[in-house]
Motif scaffolding. Structure first.
Motif, PDB file in Angstrom:
ATOM      1  N   ARG A 188       0.840  -1.203   0.000  1.00  0.00           N
ATOM      2  CA  ARG A 188       0.000   0.000   0.000  1.00  0.00           C
ATOM      3  C   ARG A 188       0.877   1.254   0.000  1.00  0.00           C
ATOM      4  O   ARG A 188       0.669   2.181  -0.790  1.00  0.00           O
ATOM      5  CB  ARG A 188      -0.922   0.003   1.224  1.00  0.00           C
ATOM      6  CG  ARG A 188      -1.831   1.241   1.299  1.00  0.00           C
ATOM      7  CD  ARG A 188      -2.476   1.357   2.680  1.00  0.00           C
ATOM      8  NE  ARG A 188      -3.287   0.204   2.993  1.00  0.00           N
ATOM      9  CZ  ARG A 188      -4.573   0.072   2.682  1.00  0.00           C
ATOM     10  NH1 ARG A 188      -5.197   1.055   2.042  1.00  0.00           N
ATOM     11  NH2 ARG A 188      -5.245  -1.000   3.022  1.00  0.00           N
ATOM     12  N   VAL A 205       2.619   1.672  -3.477  1.00  0.00           N
ATOM     13  CA  VAL A 205       1.729   2.142  -4.545  1.00  0.00           C
ATOM     14  C   VAL A 205       1.326   3.599  -4.323  1.00  0.00           C
ATOM     15  O   VAL A 205       1.382   4.424  -5.232  1.00  0.00           O
ATOM     16  CB  VAL A 205       0.482   1.235  -4.642  1.00  0.00           C
ATOM     17  CG1 VAL A 205      -0.560   1.837  -5.584  1.00  0.00           C
ATOM     18  CG2 VAL A 205       0.873  -0.165  -5.112  1.00  0.00           C
ATOM     19  N   GLU A 206       0.949   3.910  -3.081  1.00  0.00           N
ATOM     20  CA  GLU A 206       0.396   5.238  -2.809  1.00  0.00           C
ATOM     21  C   GLU A 206       1.467   6.324  -2.688  1.00  0.00           C
ATOM     22  O   GLU A 206       1.227   7.477  -3.050  1.00  0.00           O
ATOM     23  CB  GLU A 206      -0.461   5.188  -1.543  1.00  0.00           C
ATOM     24  CG  GLU A 206      -1.715   4.309  -1.710  1.00  0.00           C
ATOM     25  CD  GLU A 206      -2.549   4.222  -0.441  1.00  0.00           C
ATOM     26  OE1 GLU A 206      -2.105   4.764   0.602  1.00  0.00           O
ATOM     27  OE2 GLU A 206      -3.622   3.591  -0.489  1.00  0.00           O
ATOM     28  N   GLY A 260       0.525   6.189  -7.348  1.00  0.00           N
ATOM     29  CA  GLY A 260      -0.840   5.660  -7.284  1.00  0.00           C
ATOM     30  C   GLY A 260      -1.006   4.403  -8.115  1.00  0.00           C
ATOM     31  O   GLY A 260      -0.057   3.916  -8.736  1.00  0.00           O
ATOM     32  N   PRO A 261      -2.220   3.848  -8.155  1.00  0.00           N
ATOM     33  CA  PRO A 261      -2.483   2.633  -8.934  1.00  0.00           C
ATOM     34  C   PRO A 261      -2.164   2.852 -10.413  1.00  0.00           C
ATOM     35  O   PRO A 261      -2.301   3.969 -10.932  1.00  0.00           O
ATOM     36  CB  PRO A 261      -3.986   2.398  -8.733  1.00  0.00           C
ATOM     37  CG  PRO A 261      -4.339   3.155  -7.489  1.00  0.00           C
ATOM     38  CD  PRO A 261      -3.419   4.334  -7.448  1.00  0.00           C
ATOM     39  N   GLU A 319      -3.732   2.027 -13.029  1.00  0.00           N
ATOM     40  CA  GLU A 319      -4.870   2.475 -13.844  1.00  0.00           C
ATOM     41  C   GLU A 319      -5.122   3.981 -13.701  1.00  0.00           C
ATOM     42  O   GLU A 319      -5.830   4.581 -14.520  1.00  0.00           O
ATOM     43  CB  GLU A 319      -6.139   1.682 -13.507  1.00  0.00           C
ATOM     44  CG  GLU A 319      -6.596   1.784 -12.070  1.00  0.00           C
ATOM     45  CD  GLU A 319      -6.009   0.704 -11.171  1.00  0.00           C
ATOM     46  OE1 GLU A 319      -6.611   0.431 -10.116  1.00  0.00           O
ATOM     47  OE2 GLU A 319      -4.942   0.142 -11.515  1.00  0.00           O
ATOM     48  N   ASP A 320      -4.529   4.585 -12.666  1.00  0.00           N
ATOM     49  CA  ASP A 320      -4.664   6.033 -12.488  1.00  0.00           C
ATOM     50  C   ASP A 320      -3.400   6.779 -12.916  1.00  0.00           C
ATOM     51  O   ASP A 320      -3.157   7.917 -12.494  1.00  0.00           O
ATOM     52  CB  ASP A 320      -4.977   6.358 -11.019  1.00  0.00           C
ATOM     53  CG  ASP A 320      -6.317   5.784 -10.584  1.00  0.00           C
ATOM     54  OD1 ASP A 320      -7.181   5.594 -11.463  1.00  0.00           O
ATOM     55  OD2 ASP A 320      -6.490   5.518  -9.376  1.00  0.00           O
ATOM     56  N   PHE A 369       3.048   0.377 -12.688  1.00  0.00           N
ATOM     57  CA  PHE A 369       2.518  -0.951 -12.405  1.00  0.00           C
ATOM     58  C   PHE A 369       3.586  -1.760 -11.675  1.00  0.00           C
ATOM     59  O   PHE A 369       4.754  -1.776 -12.067  1.00  0.00           O
ATOM     60  CB  PHE A 369       2.151  -1.648 -13.724  1.00  0.00           C
ATOM     61  CG  PHE A 369       1.561  -3.024 -13.559  1.00  0.00           C
ATOM     62  CD1 PHE A 369       0.188  -3.203 -13.478  1.00  0.00           C
ATOM     63  CD2 PHE A 369       2.380  -4.150 -13.490  1.00  0.00           C
ATOM     64  CE1 PHE A 369      -0.358  -4.474 -13.346  1.00  0.00           C
ATOM     65  CE2 PHE A 369       1.844  -5.422 -13.355  1.00  0.00           C
ATOM     66  CZ  PHE A 369       0.469  -5.586 -13.277  1.00  0.00           C
ATOM     67  N   THR A 411      -5.051  -5.366  -5.503  1.00  0.00           N
ATOM     68  CA  THR A 411      -6.011  -4.251  -5.563  1.00  0.00           C
ATOM     69  C   THR A 411      -6.225  -3.674  -4.168  1.00  0.00           C
ATOM     70  O   THR A 411      -6.119  -4.383  -3.157  1.00  0.00           O
ATOM     71  CB  THR A 411      -7.376  -4.719  -6.106  1.00  0.00           C
ATOM     72  OG1 THR A 411      -7.933  -5.683  -5.191  1.00  0.00           O
ATOM     73  CG2 THR A 411      -7.240  -5.354  -7.484  1.00  0.00           C
ATOM     74  N   ALA A 412      -6.543  -2.377  -4.146  1.00  0.00           N
ATOM     75  CA  ALA A 412      -6.874  -1.737  -2.872  1.00  0.00           C
ATOM     76  C   ALA A 412      -8.128  -2.373  -2.283  1.00  0.00           C
ATOM     77  O   ALA A 412      -8.254  -2.533  -1.065  1.00  0.00           O
ATOM     78  CB  ALA A 412      -7.077  -0.242  -3.094  1.00  0.00           C
ATOM     79  N   TYR A 424      -4.767  -4.948  -0.621  1.00  0.00           N
ATOM     80  CA  TYR A 424      -3.393  -5.139  -1.099  1.00  0.00           C
ATOM     81  C   TYR A 424      -2.840  -6.526  -0.732  1.00  0.00           C
ATOM     82  O   TYR A 424      -1.634  -6.712  -0.611  1.00  0.00           O
ATOM     83  CB  TYR A 424      -2.453  -4.040  -0.572  1.00  0.00           C
ATOM     84  CG  TYR A 424      -2.739  -2.683  -1.158  1.00  0.00           C
ATOM     85  CD1 TYR A 424      -2.200  -2.299  -2.374  1.00  0.00           C
ATOM     86  CD2 TYR A 424      -3.581  -1.781  -0.508  1.00  0.00           C
ATOM     87  CE1 TYR A 424      -2.475  -1.049  -2.925  1.00  0.00           C
ATOM     88  CE2 TYR A 424      -3.867  -0.534  -1.057  1.00  0.00           C
ATOM     89  CZ  TYR A 424      -3.306  -0.179  -2.266  1.00  0.00           C
ATOM     90  OH  TYR A 424      -3.581   1.056  -2.818  1.00  0.00           O
TER      91      TYR A 424
END
Length: 377
Positions: free
Chosen positions: A251, A254-255, A260-261, A263-264, A268, A287-288, A292
């Protein structure tokens, strides 16, 4: 490998049954190769005489591998290493890869093409939009006599790219930790990360990379100090492996580090679980929404894992239950009929992409945890 229970949908159960049929067939073929006089290795042909059963007639399924004694890693320490080369591969160019060896003699595994095949199969699981074909790669991980460096280089070449590697000796890292030389450890880590930063900022158009969780974090910090980031230097996809993968760390990664994710618009990242004996287990997409959580699934039928009871290594635990990870390697180059990993975790259900059992929450086996030094992983 027990049959799938009622918690799994009928469709997945059907796929799992087909996967088990393939595993059974592959097991039979692999055992016959390793125990036939014209194709087997000197090690297994000699070991056959010590067994209280005949592998050529008494192994009819994957479950029958439980007839073998557990594979001992000490068998891989010391030579002659050629005793592991199957007669069916005699005369072919052969690699030897080492694992462990911080103290004493390292374990050695001979390889002919398995590292190529394993990573070509892994390549098929990578999404091209995040790992663009033709892109160059950075290998920020262990070098020297380890399989990983050549395997990642082959992965890059297989995907029409060029691989840039740094120089890193994980045994020196572990020695520094054990001696308590933390200042030296920080300097060595900085030395390795500096090599990576130099390559990433030299105009080599690197879009993909392999690294370990600890080194990824250090790289992110080093780039931030220079006013940039992993995303800004052009990285689109990272595959990473190591014992540090927890939902909390993922988490944060990624954050905070990857924009971020994916897809945003972020970078990757796919975690992997692997070693010199097994190859590479892929993770279920993170996925969140799933907190995670990271679940690994071995590359069946070339390798398989089970999560087994701590007091009975032939008994698989129930789904969601905790046990020790048991590994099987089933290639025509290398045969491991049950090896107890230094890890434990929870048994996970099959899913559409990998319709066989997985393992989550991988961490050092609790009985060995105090003696385990994680190092760069």
């Amino acid at each position: 490998m027990t049959s799938v229970d009622s918690q799994v949908s009928p469709e997945i159960a059907s796929q799992a049954a087909e996967a088990l049929d393939r595993l059974n067939e592959h097991t039979l073929k692999t055992v016959h190769w390793h125990f036939s006089d014209d194709t087997g290795s000197p090690f297994w042909l000699e070991k056959k005489a010590e067994l209280n059963f005949d592998p050529l007639t008494d192994v009819k399924s994957f479950d029958d591998l439980k007839k073998f004694p557990l594979f001992e890693d000490d068998w891989l320490r010391g030579g002659p290493v050629r005793r592991w080369v199957p007669q069916g591969h005699a005369g072919k160019p052969t690699y030897v890869f080492e694992t462990g060896g911080t103290t004493g003699v390292p374990k050695s595994r001979v390889v002919i093409e398995d590292h190529w095949k394993d990573y070509e199969l892994f390549s098929d699981t990578l999404p091209d939009e995040h790992f663009p074909r033709g892109s160059n790669w950075l290998m920020l991980g262990p070098s020297g006599p380890r399989r990983l460096r050549l395997a990642v280089e082959h992965l890059a070449q297989h995907r029409d790219g060029i691989c840039f590697c740094i120089d890193l000796d994980p045994r020196w890292v572990v020695k520094l930790i054990k001696k308590g030389w933390m200042e030296h450890l920080e300097e060595y880590k900085k030395h390795c990360v500096d090599q990576a930063v130099t390559v990433l900022t030299a105009g080599h158009d690197i879009k993909c990379m392999f690294t370990t969780p600890k080194l990824l974090e250090s790289l992110s910090e080093a780039l931030e100090e220079r006013g940039t980031s992993i995303q800004e230097v052009g990285i689109k996809g990272i595959f990473s492996g190591g014992t540090e993968f927890t939902p909390q760390w993922t988490r944060f990664c990624v954050e905070e580090m990857l924009g971020g994710p994916a897809e945003d618009g972020g970078v990757f990242m796919t975690p992997t679980y692997g070693n010199t004996l097994m190859g590479l287990a892929c993770s279920k997409p993170i996925t969140a929404a799933d907190g995670y959580k990271i679940s690994y699934h071995a590359p069946q039928p070339r390798a398989a894992t089970e999560v087994v009871e701590f007091d009975d290594y032939n008994q698989v635990v129930g789904y969601g239950k905790t046990g020790r990870v048991k590994l099987y390697t089933l290639t025509d180059e290398f045969f491991v009929p049950g090896f107890m990993e230094r890890d434990e975790g929870e048994r996970e259900m099959p899913f559409a992409k990998f319709p066989w059992d997985g393992v989550s929450g991988v961490r050092p086996f609790h009985e060995l945890a105090t003696a385990t030094t994680v190092g760069v992983y």
